[in-house]
Design a protein around this motif. Structure first.
Motif, mmCIF file in Angstrom:
data_model
loop_
_atom_site.group_PDB
_atom_site.id
_atom_site.type_symbol
_atom_site.label_atom_id
_atom_site.label_comp_id
_atom_site.label_asym_id
_atom_site.label_seq_id
_atom_site.Cartn_x
_atom_site.Cartn_y
_atom_site.Cartn_z
ATOM 1 N N MET A 1 6.392 28.871 10.123
ATOM 2 C CA MET A 1 7.691 29.404 10.507
ATOM 3 C C MET A 1 8.720 29.048 9.441
ATOM 4 S SD MET A 1 8.051 28.356 14.464
ATOM 5 C CE MET A 1 8.659 29.660 15.452
ATOM 6 N N SER A 2 9.559 30.003 9.114
ATOM 7 C CA SER A 2 10.560 29.733 8.096
ATOM 8 C C SER A 2 11.850 29.222 8.724
ATOM 9 C CB SER A 2 10.833 30.998 7.280
ATOM 10 O OG SER A 2 11.319 32.017 8.126
ATOM 11 N N GLN A 3 12.613 28.556 7.906
ATOM 12 C CA GLN A 3 13.911 28.047 8.332
ATOM 13 C C GLN A 3 14.960 29.126 8.064
ATOM 14 O OE1 GLN A 3 14.870 25.185 9.761
ATOM 15 N NE2 GLN A 3 13.718 23.481 8.937
ATOM 16 N N HIS A 4 15.887 29.282 8.968
ATOM 17 C CA HIS A 4 16.962 30.246 8.831
ATOM 18 C C HIS A 4 18.278 29.507 8.681
ATOM 19 C CE1 HIS A 4 14.100 33.310 10.012
ATOM 20 N NE2 HIS A 4 13.764 32.538 11.024
ATOM 21 N N ARG A 5 19.084 29.926 7.696
ATOM 22 C CA ARG A 5 20.399 29.329 7.483
ATOM 23 C C ARG A 5 21.401 30.026 8.392
ATOM 24 N NH1 ARG A 5 25.217 30.005 4.735
ATOM 25 N NH2 ARG A 5 26.083 28.091 3.834
ATOM 26 N N VAL A 6 22.045 29.231 9.236
ATOM 27 C CA VAL A 6 22.971 29.769 10.228
ATOM 28 C C VAL A 6 24.306 29.042 10.108
ATOM 29 C CG1 VAL A 6 23.402 30.091 12.700
ATOM 30 C CG2 VAL A 6 21.063 30.268 11.809
ATOM 31 N N VAL A 7 25.390 29.821 10.170
ATOM 32 C CA VAL A 7 26.730 29.247 10.199
ATOM 33 C C VAL A 7 27.237 29.358 11.635
ATOM 34 C CG1 VAL A 7 29.083 29.367 9.319
ATOM 35 C CG2 VAL A 7 27.160 29.930 7.805
ATOM 36 N N ASP A 100 32.750 25.828 23.007
ATOM 37 C CA ASP A 100 32.448 27.210 22.640
ATOM 38 C C ASP A 100 31.679 27.143 21.336
ATOM 39 O OD1 ASP A 100 32.566 30.053 22.725
ATOM 40 O OD2 ASP A 100 34.238 30.027 21.312
ATOM 41 N N ILE A 101 30.528 27.778 21.288
ATOM 42 C CA ILE A 101 29.711 27.779 20.077
ATOM 43 C C ILE A 101 29.413 29.232 19.725
ATOM 44 C CG2 ILE A 101 27.621 26.939 18.941
ATOM 45 C CD1 ILE A 101 27.369 24.888 21.299
ATOM 46 N N ASP A 102 29.838 29.644 18.534
ATOM 47 C CA ASP A 102 29.612 31.014 18.091
ATOM 48 C C ASP A 102 28.716 31.038 16.861
ATOM 49 O OD1 ASP A 102 31.221 32.269 20.030
ATOM 50 O OD2 ASP A 102 33.022 31.929 18.835
ATOM 51 N N ILE A 103 27.811 32.003 16.830
ATOM 52 C CA ILE A 103 26.985 32.247 15.651
ATOM 53 C C ILE A 103 27.796 33.174 14.746
ATOM 54 C CG2 ILE A 103 24.839 33.218 14.759
ATOM 55 C CD1 ILE A 103 23.653 32.721 17.631
ATOM 56 N N ILE A 104 28.121 32.703 13.553
ATOM 57 C CA ILE A 104 28.939 33.487 12.629
ATOM 58 C C ILE A 104 28.054 34.279 11.674
ATOM 59 C CG2 ILE A 104 30.786 33.404 10.907
ATOM 60 C CD1 ILE A 104 31.484 32.380 13.827
ATOM 61 N N LYS A 105 27.098 33.603 11.068
ATOM 62 C CA LYS A 105 26.139 34.258 10.163
ATOM 63 C C LYS A 105 24.746 33.709 10.439
ATOM 64 C CE LYS A 105 26.852 35.736 6.154
ATOM 65 N NZ LYS A 105 26.928 35.888 4.711
ATOM 66 N N TYR A 106 23.756 34.537 10.185
ATOM 67 C CA TYR A 106 22.350 34.144 10.330
ATOM 68 C C TYR A 106 21.643 34.741 9.128
ATOM 69 C CZ TYR A 106 17.770 33.613 12.617
ATOM 70 O OH TYR A 106 16.478 33.264 12.934
ATOM 71 N N ASN A 107 21.333 33.895 8.137
ATOM 72 C CA ASN A 107 20.862 34.389 6.837
ATOM 73 C C ASN A 107 21.824 35.481 6.388
ATOM 74 O OD1 ASN A 107 18.615 32.634 6.891
ATOM 75 N ND2 ASN A 107 17.334 34.153 7.889
ATOM 76 N N ASN A 108 21.299 36.610 5.937
ATOM 77 C CA ASN A 108 22.145 37.763 5.594
ATOM 78 C C ASN A 108 21.935 38.890 6.589
ATOM 79 O OD1 ASN A 108 23.430 36.703 3.259
ATOM 80 N ND2 ASN A 108 21.492 36.917 2.174
ATOM 81 N N LEU A 109 21.500 38.536 7.766
ATOM 82 C CA LEU A 109 21.168 39.509 8.802
ATOM 83 C C LEU A 109 22.401 40.266 9.288
ATOM 84 C CD1 LEU A 109 18.921 40.508 10.834
ATOM 85 C CD2 LEU A 109 19.754 38.712 12.355
ATOM 86 N N ILE A 110 22.212 41.558 9.524
ATOM 87 C CA ILE A 110 23.196 42.378 10.224
ATOM 88 C C ILE A 110 22.522 42.790 11.516
ATOM 89 C CG2 ILE A 110 24.525 44.514 10.201
ATOM 90 C CD1 ILE A 110 24.575 44.247 7.115
ATOM 91 N N PHE A 111 23.118 42.396 12.646
ATOM 92 C CA PHE A 111 22.487 42.572 13.953
ATOM 93 C C PHE A 111 23.568 42.842 14.988
ATOM 94 C CE2 PHE A 111 21.118 40.785 18.029
ATOM 95 C CZ PHE A 111 19.859 41.349 18.184
ATOM 96 N N SER A 113 23.879 43.708 19.290
ATOM 97 C CA SER A 113 23.362 44.012 20.615
ATOM 98 C C SER A 113 24.508 43.813 21.599
ATOM 99 C CB SER A 113 22.177 43.101 20.966
ATOM 100 O OG SER A 113 22.628 41.786 21.242
ATOM 101 N N GLU A 114 24.243 44.026 22.865
ATOM 102 C CA GLU A 114 25.280 43.794 23.876
ATOM 103 C C GLU A 114 25.733 42.345 23.894
ATOM 104 O OE1 GLU A 114 24.663 45.054 27.879
ATOM 105 O OE2 GLU A 114 24.013 47.055 27.259
ATOM 106 N N ARG A 115 24.816 41.421 23.611
ATOM 107 C CA ARG A 115 25.107 39.988 23.731
ATOM 108 C C ARG A 115 25.536 39.324 22.425
ATOM 109 N NH1 ARG A 115 20.338 36.944 25.472
ATOM 110 N NH2 ARG A 115 21.835 35.290 25.837
ATOM 111 N N LEU A 116 25.233 39.946 21.299
ATOM 112 C CA LEU A 116 25.389 39.235 20.034
ATOM 113 C C LEU A 116 25.676 40.193 18.895
ATOM 114 C CD1 LEU A 116 25.066 36.514 18.481
ATOM 115 C CD2 LEU A 116 22.614 37.032 18.333
ATOM 116 N N GLU A 117 26.639 39.805 18.053
ATOM 117 C CA GLU A 117 26.915 40.551 16.832
ATOM 118 C C GLU A 117 26.922 39.578 15.663
ATOM 119 O OE1 GLU A 117 30.175 43.561 14.796
ATOM 120 O OE2 GLU A 117 30.597 42.726 16.775
ATOM 121 N N ILE A 118 26.067 39.874 14.680
ATOM 122 C CA ILE A 118 25.970 39.051 13.474
ATOM 123 C C ILE A 118 26.114 39.991 12.279
ATOM 124 C CG2 ILE A 118 24.514 37.529 12.100
ATOM 125 C CD1 ILE A 118 23.030 36.795 14.663
ATOM 126 N N PRO A 119 27.002 39.705 11.330
ATOM 127 C CA PRO A 119 27.938 38.578 11.335
ATOM 128 C C PRO A 119 29.037 38.776 12.371
ATOM 129 C CG PRO A 119 28.258 39.942 9.371
ATOM 130 C CD PRO A 119 27.095 40.507 10.112
#
Length: 138
Positions: A1-7, A100-111, A113-119
């Motif tokens: 499994m690879s590690q993902h850089r998340v802000v 409150d904890i928000d995911i700002i970036k996840y690698n360079n992913l653009i994602f 959904s109803e529950r989550l928007e990255i970045p």
């Protein structure tokens, strides 16, 4: 499994805010995620709602094996464990919160959904306090 850089961006405006943020980071780390960088604390006025409680915010870079949705579920569980009652997505508005904890970036992913928007567009482009905290992480 690879590690993902998340802000992540964390905030609290109830109780001992700094202690709440430190506890949340501890819970993130304790579950096997590596915290590689953490910003200084930043005190700010509430954004998009009225409250007399000042926020304490912090940004952090973590490395995780979790997928974006797994990470979202994980951080939502931390929020619930720490006593957060209302989720802003569920309630349709912002209110005082212990954590409150928000995911700002996840690698360079653009994602999206109803529950989550990255970045996380609001934190990256609309909120001044977020830009201050994230300047060294993005």
């Amino acid at each position: 499994m690879s590690q993902h850089r998340v802000v992540l961006l964390l905030g609290s405006n109830l109780g001992d805010q700094k202690k709440n943020l430190e506890l949340a980071l501890h819970k993130i780390s304790e579950a096997g995620n590596e915290i590689s960088q953490t910003s200084d604390f930043l005190l700010t006025e509430p954004v998009e709602f009225v409250s007399s409680n000042i926020f304490c915010n912090i940004a952090s870079v973590i490395f995780t094996h979790l997928s974006p949705i797994q990470l979202l579920d994980f951080i939502k569980n931390i929020e619930i464990e720490m006593g957060r009652i209302d989720d802003s997505k569920a309630s349709g508005g912002y209110s005082d919160r212990i954590i409150d904890i928000d995911i700002i970036k996840y690698n360079n992913l653009i994602f999206k959904s109803e529950r989550l928007e990255i970045p996380h567009q609001k934190h990256l482009f609309e909120r001044e306090f977020s830009r201050i905290l994230l300047k060294d992480f993005i």
